[in-house]
Enzyme design. Structure first.
Site, mmCIF file in Angstrom:
data_model
loop_
_atom_site.group_PDB
_atom_site.id
_atom_site.type_symbol
_atom_site.label_atom_id
_atom_site.label_comp_id
_atom_site.label_asym_id
_atom_site.label_seq_id
_atom_site.Cartn_x
_atom_site.Cartn_y
_atom_site.Cartn_z
ATOM 1 N N ALA A 228 9.787 79.663 119.132
ATOM 2 C CA ALA A 228 11.083 80.692 119.433
ATOM 3 C C ALA A 228 11.091 80.385 121.499
ATOM 4 O O ALA A 228 12.602 80.229 121.741
ATOM 5 C CB ALA A 228 11.696 81.664 119.511
ATOM 6 N N GLU A 229 10.119 80.214 122.129
ATOM 7 C CA GLU A 229 10.201 80.129 123.498
ATOM 8 C C GLU A 229 8.724 79.771 123.624
ATOM 9 O O GLU A 229 8.087 78.598 123.375
ATOM 10 C CB GLU A 229 10.255 81.696 123.686
ATOM 11 C CG GLU A 229 9.259 82.792 123.694
ATOM 12 C CD GLU A 229 9.505 84.009 123.978
ATOM 13 O OE1 GLU A 229 8.862 84.677 124.404
ATOM 14 O OE2 GLU A 229 11.305 83.876 124.447
ATOM 15 N N SER B 162 3.064 83.785 120.212
ATOM 16 C CA SER B 162 2.878 84.055 121.692
ATOM 17 C C SER B 162 1.762 83.139 121.965
ATOM 18 O O SER B 162 1.402 83.537 123.179
ATOM 19 C CB SER B 162 3.262 85.198 122.480
ATOM 20 O OG SER B 162 2.567 86.509 121.753
ATOM 21 N N HIS C 16 -5.262 90.754 111.309
ATOM 22 C CA HIS C 16 -5.147 91.705 111.153
ATOM 23 C C HIS C 16 -5.000 92.833 110.550
ATOM 24 O O HIS C 16 -4.545 93.797 110.610
ATOM 25 C CB HIS C 16 -3.885 91.863 112.490
ATOM 26 C CG HIS C 16 -4.000 90.664 114.026
ATOM 27 N ND1 HIS C 16 -2.638 90.628 114.444
ATOM 28 C CD2 HIS C 16 -5.251 90.422 114.322
ATOM 29 C CE1 HIS C 16 -3.419 89.793 115.576
ATOM 30 N NE2 HIS C 16 -4.833 90.576 114.997
ATOM 31 N N ALA D 165 11.604 78.918 113.160
ATOM 32 C CA ALA D 165 10.828 78.278 112.179
ATOM 33 C C ALA D 165 12.194 78.334 111.108
ATOM 34 O O ALA D 165 12.074 77.334 110.187
ATOM 35 C CB ALA D 165 9.785 78.856 112.343
ATOM 36 N N ASN E 143 0.035 87.882 110.879
ATOM 37 C CA ASN E 143 0.900 89.419 110.755
ATOM 38 C C ASN E 143 0.149 89.848 109.194
ATOM 39 O O ASN E 143 -0.347 89.758 108.639
ATOM 40 C CB ASN E 143 2.544 88.365 110.169
ATOM 41 C CG ASN E 143 3.511 88.067 110.639
ATOM 42 O OD1 ASN E 143 2.741 88.182 112.055
ATOM 43 N ND2 ASN E 143 3.232 86.680 111.275
ATOM 44 N N CYS F 180 -2.039 111.573 100.973
ATOM 45 C CA CYS F 180 -2.989 111.968 99.877
ATOM 46 C C CYS F 180 -2.749 112.352 98.623
ATOM 47 O O CYS F 180 -3.182 113.899 98.769
ATOM 48 C CB CYS F 180 -4.983 112.299 100.219
ATOM 49 S SG CYS F 180 -5.920 111.523 99.398
#
Length: 251
Positions: A218-219, A193, A118, A235, A101, A150
């Site tokens: 969740a899955e 995932s 990331h 979670a 994240n 900028c």
């Protein structure tokens, strides 16, 4: 589920060096949309156009207009899962959080050692004049829905240090994450995932190195067979229960 929560707590309580690996699912409970779920953003947007480095260079406005849909991401609050992970670190159990994240919620919850595979939205760089900005310098612009420009040269090519498609992961961070996966004796995945590589390789590295494996998601995932403990659910509800069980075991 209660039995699995106890098993997860036992693994963590006995651990000398636990590592947590998180994905978009943990932040979804803070109201941040996921990318690959059934209502994921990639069903609505073409990632090549709005989230790739080539797309950004062609049209930075398209990237930022897409990001405006995600602007709540940048003003979201950590949820109980983030705080539970930070608590496990304070207890001396979790030694590192590896995350896919870019929302900085782990740090805001109190986690100190966070490896951002990331990148992050914390810093932005002008690709034309190389001026660097803190996220906070553009916060008011984002709240108004204005595209960042900028302050020094006027360019719209102001890019966050989040990794876009077509860009390499930060190599030093990836190396540290691999070393943590090799070193840990417990590896807990939360809300991922496990389909984005090379990040998704980390659980396999930990498993091969002998770590006990926990997943809270969740899955189901394709990687579920490598885990010793599998818990399906939110979670934000499950991790605080795991922490409470760990505390009982350590009394």
């Amino acid at each position: 589920m209660e039995e699995e929560i106890r098993k997860a707590a036992e693994i963590l309580a006995k651990s000398k060096h636990a590592v947590v690996f998180t994905g978009a699912g943990i932040s979804a409970e803070s109201g941040i949309p996921t990318f690959r779920g059934k209502d994921g953003l990639w069903k609505k947007y073409d990632p090549e156009e709005v989230a790739s480095i080539s797309g950004f260079k062609r049209n930075p406005r398209a990237f930022w207009e897409f990001s405006m849909e995600l602007k709540d991401k940048l003003f979201a609050e950590p949820n109980p899962a983030h705080y539970a992970i930070a608590e496990l670190e304070r207890m001396g159990i979790v030694k590192a959080v590896i995350t896919q994240n870019i929302d900085m919620l782990h740090q805001r919850a109190g986690s100190r050692r966070v490896l951002e595979l990331h990148g992050s939205m914390d810093k932005l760089d002008c690709l034309d004049c190389h001026e660097t900005y803190d996220w906070s310098e553009f916060a008011e612009d984002f709240k108004k829905g204005e595209i960042p420009r900028c302050r020094k040269c006027g360019s719209y090519y102001v890019k966050p240090r989040a990794v876009l498609f077509g860009e390499p992961l930060p190599q030093r961070t990836l190396f540290e994450a691999i070393e943590e996966a090799k070193r840990c004796d417990a590896f807990m995945v939360v809300g991922s995932s496990l389909v984005v590589y090379p990040a998704a390789e980390l659980p396999y590295i930990a498993k091969k190195s002998g770590a006990k494996m926990i997943i809270v998601n969740a899955e189901p995932t394709m990687a579920d067979p490598i885990f010793d403990v599998k818990i399906i659910g939110n979670a934000g509800e499950i991790l605080p229960k795991i922490v409470e069980e760990v505390k009982k075991l350590r009394r």
